[in-house]
Design an enzyme around this catalytic site. Structure first.
Site, PDB file in Angstrom:
ATOM      1  N   ASP A  20     -10.686   3.596  10.624  1.00 30.48           N
ATOM      2  CA  ASP A  20     -10.092   2.384  11.203  1.00 30.48           C
ATOM      3  C   ASP A  20     -10.527   2.119  12.638  1.00 30.48           C
ATOM      4  O   ASP A  20      -9.700   1.834  13.502  1.00 30.48           O
ATOM      5  CB  ASP A  20      -8.558   2.442  11.103  1.00 30.48           C
ATOM      6  CG  ASP A  20      -8.064   2.310   9.675  1.00 30.48           C
ATOM      7  OD1 ASP A  20      -8.326   1.253   9.076  1.00 30.48           O
ATOM      8  OD2 ASP A  20      -7.447   3.254   9.151  1.00 30.48           O
TER       9      ASP A  20
ATOM     10  N   ASP B 247      -7.472  -4.521   9.799  1.00 28.77           N
ATOM     11  CA  ASP B 247      -6.766  -3.243   9.724  1.00 28.77           C
ATOM     12  C   ASP B 247      -7.580  -2.178  10.459  1.00 28.77           C
ATOM     13  O   ASP B 247      -8.451  -1.539   9.874  1.00 28.77           O
ATOM     14  CB  ASP B 247      -6.530  -2.838   8.264  1.00 28.77           C
ATOM     15  CG  ASP B 247      -5.614  -1.625   8.155  1.00 28.77           C
ATOM     16  OD1 ASP B 247      -5.136  -1.141   9.194  1.00 28.77           O
ATOM     17  OD2 ASP B 247      -5.378  -1.156   7.018  1.00 28.77           O
TER      18      ASP B 247
ATOM     19  N   GLU C 164      -3.007  -3.011  -2.575  1.00 32.83           N
ATOM     20  CA  GLU C 164      -4.145  -2.428  -1.843  1.00 32.83           C
ATOM     21  C   GLU C 164      -4.494  -1.037  -2.376  1.00 32.83           C
ATOM     22  O   GLU C 164      -3.678  -0.125  -2.345  1.00 32.83           O
ATOM     23  CB  GLU C 164      -3.796  -2.329  -0.353  1.00 32.83           C
ATOM     24  CG  GLU C 164      -4.907  -1.721   0.498  1.00 32.83           C
ATOM     25  CD  GLU C 164      -4.549  -1.648   1.986  1.00 32.83           C
ATOM     26  OE1 GLU C 164      -3.411  -1.987   2.354  1.00 32.83           O
ATOM     27  OE2 GLU C 164      -5.421  -1.215   2.776  1.00 32.83           O
TER      28      GLU C 164
ATOM     29  N   ASP D 281     -12.016   6.836   6.428  1.00 35.04           N
ATOM     30  CA  ASP D 281     -11.215   5.637   6.695  1.00 35.04           C
ATOM     31  C   ASP D 281     -10.653   5.705   8.117  1.00 35.04           C
ATOM     32  O   ASP D 281      -9.448   5.782   8.320  1.00 35.04           O
ATOM     33  CB  ASP D 281     -10.092   5.585   5.643  1.00 35.04           C
ATOM     34  CG  ASP D 281      -9.228   4.347   5.769  1.00 35.04           C
ATOM     35  OD1 ASP D 281      -9.719   3.334   6.291  1.00 35.04           O
ATOM     36  OD2 ASP D 281      -8.057   4.414   5.343  1.00 35.04           O
TER      37      ASP D 281
ATOM     38  N   ASP E 140      -9.631  -3.159   1.340  1.00 31.90           N
ATOM     39  CA  ASP E 140      -9.742  -2.613   2.700  1.00 31.90           C
ATOM     40  C   ASP E 140     -11.120  -1.978   2.817  1.00 31.90           C
ATOM     41  O   ASP E 140     -11.512  -1.155   1.984  1.00 31.90           O
ATOM     42  CB  ASP E 140      -8.621  -1.584   2.922  1.00 31.90           C
ATOM     43  CG  ASP E 140      -8.625  -0.997   4.325  1.00 31.90           C
ATOM     44  OD1 ASP E 140      -9.699  -0.543   4.788  1.00 31.90           O
ATOM     45  OD2 ASP E 140      -7.553  -0.961   4.959  1.00 31.90           O
TER      46      ASP E 140
ATOM     47  N   LYS F 181      -7.059   2.500  -2.620  1.00 32.08           N
ATOM     48  CA  LYS F 181      -7.702   3.414  -1.666  1.00 32.08           C
ATOM     49  C   LYS F 181      -8.429   4.493  -2.452  1.00 32.08           C
ATOM     50  O   LYS F 181      -8.014   4.861  -3.552  1.00 32.08           O
ATOM     51  CB  LYS F 181      -6.624   4.023  -0.763  1.00 32.08           C
ATOM     52  CG  LYS F 181      -7.150   4.844   0.406  1.00 32.08           C
ATOM     53  CD  LYS F 181      -6.069   4.948   1.484  1.00 32.08           C
ATOM     54  CE  LYS F 181      -6.481   5.912   2.587  1.00 32.08           C
ATOM     55  NZ  LYS F 181      -5.581   5.828   3.752  1.00 32.08           N
TER      56      LYS F 181
ATOM     57  N   HIS G 213     -11.616   1.760   2.400  1.00 26.41           N
ATOM     58  CA  HIS G 213     -11.019   2.419   1.240  1.00 26.41           C
ATOM     59  C   HIS G 213     -11.967   2.649   0.085  1.00 26.41           C
ATOM     60  O   HIS G 213     -11.552   2.785  -1.060  1.00 26.41           O
ATOM     61  CB  HIS G 213      -9.799   1.623   0.776  1.00 26.41           C
ATOM     62  CG  HIS G 213      -8.647   1.730   1.726  1.00 26.41           C
ATOM     63  ND1 HIS G 213      -7.375   1.310   1.423  1.00 26.41           N
ATOM     64  CD2 HIS G 213      -8.570   2.248   2.978  1.00 26.41           C
ATOM     65  CE1 HIS G 213      -6.562   1.544   2.453  1.00 26.41           C
ATOM     66  NE2 HIS G 213      -7.281   2.097   3.412  1.00 26.41           N
TER      67      HIS G 213
ATOM     68  N   TRP H 210       0.864  -1.183   0.000  1.00 29.22           N
ATOM     69  CA  TRP H 210       0.000   0.000   0.000  1.00 29.22           C
ATOM     70  C   TRP H 210       0.899   1.230   0.000  1.00 29.22           C
ATOM     71  O   TRP H 210       1.808   1.332   0.827  1.00 29.22           O
ATOM     72  CB  TRP H 210      -0.918   0.059   1.231  1.00 29.22           C
ATOM     73  CG  TRP H 210      -1.647   1.368   1.254  1.00 29.22           C
ATOM     74  CD1 TRP H 210      -2.696   1.739   0.461  1.00 29.22           C
ATOM     75  CD2 TRP H 210      -1.340   2.517   2.064  1.00 29.22           C
ATOM     76  NE1 TRP H 210      -3.050   3.031   0.720  1.00 29.22           N
ATOM     77  CE2 TRP H 210      -2.236   3.536   1.696  1.00 29.22           C
ATOM     78  CE3 TRP H 210      -0.375   2.775   3.041  1.00 29.22           C
ATOM     79  CZ2 TRP H 210      -2.213   4.798   2.283  1.00 29.22           C
ATOM     80  CZ3 TRP H 210      -0.354   4.041   3.633  1.00 29.22           C
ATOM     81  CH2 TRP H 210      -1.267   5.035   3.257  1.00 29.22           C
TER      82      TRP H 210
ATOM     83  N   HIS I 220      -8.678  -6.394   4.273  1.00 27.78           N
ATOM     84  CA  HIS I 220      -8.363  -5.603   5.453  1.00 27.78           C
ATOM     85  C   HIS I 220      -9.708  -5.258   6.073  1.00 27.78           C
ATOM     86  O   HIS I 220     -10.371  -4.315   5.664  1.00 27.78           O
ATOM     87  CB  HIS I 220      -7.588  -4.326   5.082  1.00 27.78           C
ATOM     88  CG  HIS I 220      -6.113  -4.542   4.993  1.00 27.78           C
ATOM     89  ND1 HIS I 220      -5.212  -3.515   4.850  1.00 27.78           N
ATOM     90  CD2 HIS I 220      -5.387  -5.690   5.080  1.00 27.78           C
ATOM     91  CE1 HIS I 220      -3.991  -4.021   4.839  1.00 27.78           C
ATOM     92  NE2 HIS I 220      -4.066  -5.324   4.964  1.00 27.78           N
TER      93      HIS I 220
END
Ligand code: RNT
Ligand code: ZN
Length: 413
Positions: free
Chosen positions: A291, A321, A221, A289, A254, A223, A257, A180, A281
């Site tokens: 997380d 993630d 990955e 994002d 992810d 985004k 993302h 990433w 993820h």
């Protein structure tokens, strides 16, 4: 009859075999991310803030400051998570007295992690670290217009592939090496094509050496955007979907993302028709994002359901993630990883063949009735049985256990 036996009979009544679900769940490794343990700081002597739009917020006491502290926290977390899992390590988490630059790292700088993983019987996954570095301060790495900077990052990436391969050899389990990069622009760029062509060329160089898939697997990955790169992310979803298909790499999705209204679970069956393997993820974006620690919410349940319904567990690497520094970091690992397992167990306990049959018969009423009635089945008793068999606490016992570990690490400053 115990609670589990009653539950087993109830599920059996729906044609669901709880024993088969428990056996299947036992075999699904979750790749737990090391960076939840220390707010994505890492162990480079000179690292700065994460950058690249990655932000851990909060200052709960107990952040792991050394590899030994991080491993102690991980030991604890794994001992409270049923089953055998994996550790997803970032290159910035090297464990050495030396201070190699990112383009100088070697397997030996990670040897203590490999020894530890061997002792624990867990597999490793790996990631080049393209952020938290002076050469990434412009949020441009592999797509930087300056060849010198691109070459620096290409070399870093090559080294992580070699390290990952050696880890794979040492542990006799292929290591997923996930790429990433933060590359993007805060404001509207003029030449998106040039940036993307540079990213592609850099990736091609980085991945030029063929490495046996039994040793390591390349993943890419995408985004949508990050803080500071709102206008354009060079490695967008379309970019990497195409790249992964053309180059036969693993595709990483992810959950943070994409646009918040997109259903990431819906993407699995689509991309699985074009790529062999998927890396997830699993995360919880809140408005962006962010997380957050994953919950047993609809997004996660749907993701697990798709993995089961589309028969993708055999070619999906389930990674996590998220990072939250406002709560106990060890509890975050335990809660989040167990939630992923709970979501998978719920999916494995669905009357799947019946659901597929009624859908194929266009009987959408029965489909809705089945999915909604199934929600009332005693899933918790099956989970408790799984935990008991795997010798880990659950329910109230887990709460006091998490608190007691947190009180042991709270003195760290
Ligand atoms: C960043 C990506 C990436 C990182 C880790 C630390 O937006 O999600 O996966 O979170 O590499
Ligand atoms: Zn990610």
């Amino acid at each position: 009859m115990t609670g589990y036996e009653t539950a087993k009979a109830q599920f059996a009544d729906w044609g669901v075999d709880t024993e088969a679900a428990i056996s299947a769940l036992k075999e699904i490794p979750i790749s737990m991310h090391c960076w939840q343990g220390d707010d994505v700081v890492g162990f480079e002597k000179k690292s700065g803030s994460s950058g690249g739009g990655i932000q851990a917020t909060g200052n709960h006491p107990g952040r792991a400051r050394t590899p030994d502290e991080l491993r102690a926290d991980l030991d604890y977390a794994y001992s409270r998570i049923p089953g055998r899992h994996r550790l997803n390590l970032h290159a910035m988490y090297l464990d050495t007295d030396e201070s190699p630059e990112r383009d100088e790292i070697e397997f030996r700088h990670f040897a203590p992690w490999v020894d530890w993983a061997k002792d624990q019987g867990i597999g490793l996954d790996f990631n080049p670290t393209f952020f938290a570095h002076a050469k990434a301060d412009d949020n441009l790495t592999l797509s930087h217009p300056d060849k010198g900077i691109r070459d620096f990052w290409i070399e870093h990436g090559k080294r992580t592939r070699e390290i990952a391969a050696q880890m794979g050899d040492a542990l006799a389990s292929p290591v997923v090496n996930n790429i990433w990069v933060p590359d993007g622009y805060k404001d509207v760029p003029i030449d998106r094509m040039a940036a993307r062509a540079r990213l592609e060329a850099s990736l091609d160089q980085m991945l030029a050496q063929k490495i046996d898939k039994n040793r390591m697997l390349d993943a890419v990955e995408s985004k949508l955007f990050g803080i500071g790169v709102e206008a354009c992310t060079v490695g967008s979803h379309e970019f990497y979907l195409g790249y992964a298909i053309r180059n036969n790499t693993v595709l990483c999705l992810d959950m943070g993302h994409f646009h918040p209204t997109e259903n990431i679970a819906d993407k699995l069956s689509s991309v699985a028709l074009s790529v062999d393997e998927i890396l997830l993820h699993v995360s919880r974006p809140m408005r962006w994002d962010s997380d957050h620690v994953i919950l047993q919410n609809d997004d996660i349940l749907m993701m697990a359901q798709e993995l089961v319904a589309s028969d993708l567990l055999g070619r999906t690497h389930v990674g996590l993630d998220f990072f939250d520094a406002t709560i106990s970091r060890t509890a975050a690992w335990v809660i989040g990883t167990r939630n992923m397992q709970k979501a998978l167990l719920r999916a494995l306990l669905l009357p799947m063949s019946e659901l597929k049959d009624v859908e194929n018969a266009l009987d959408f009423t029965s489909r809705l009735m089945l999915t909604e009635e199934a929600k009332d089945l005693p899933f918790g008793a099956v989970w408790a049985e799984f935990c008991a068999r795997m010798d880990v606490p659950c329910g109230k016992a887990l709460i006091s256990d998490l608190a007691s570990y947190q009180s042991k690490v709270a003195a760290r400053t």
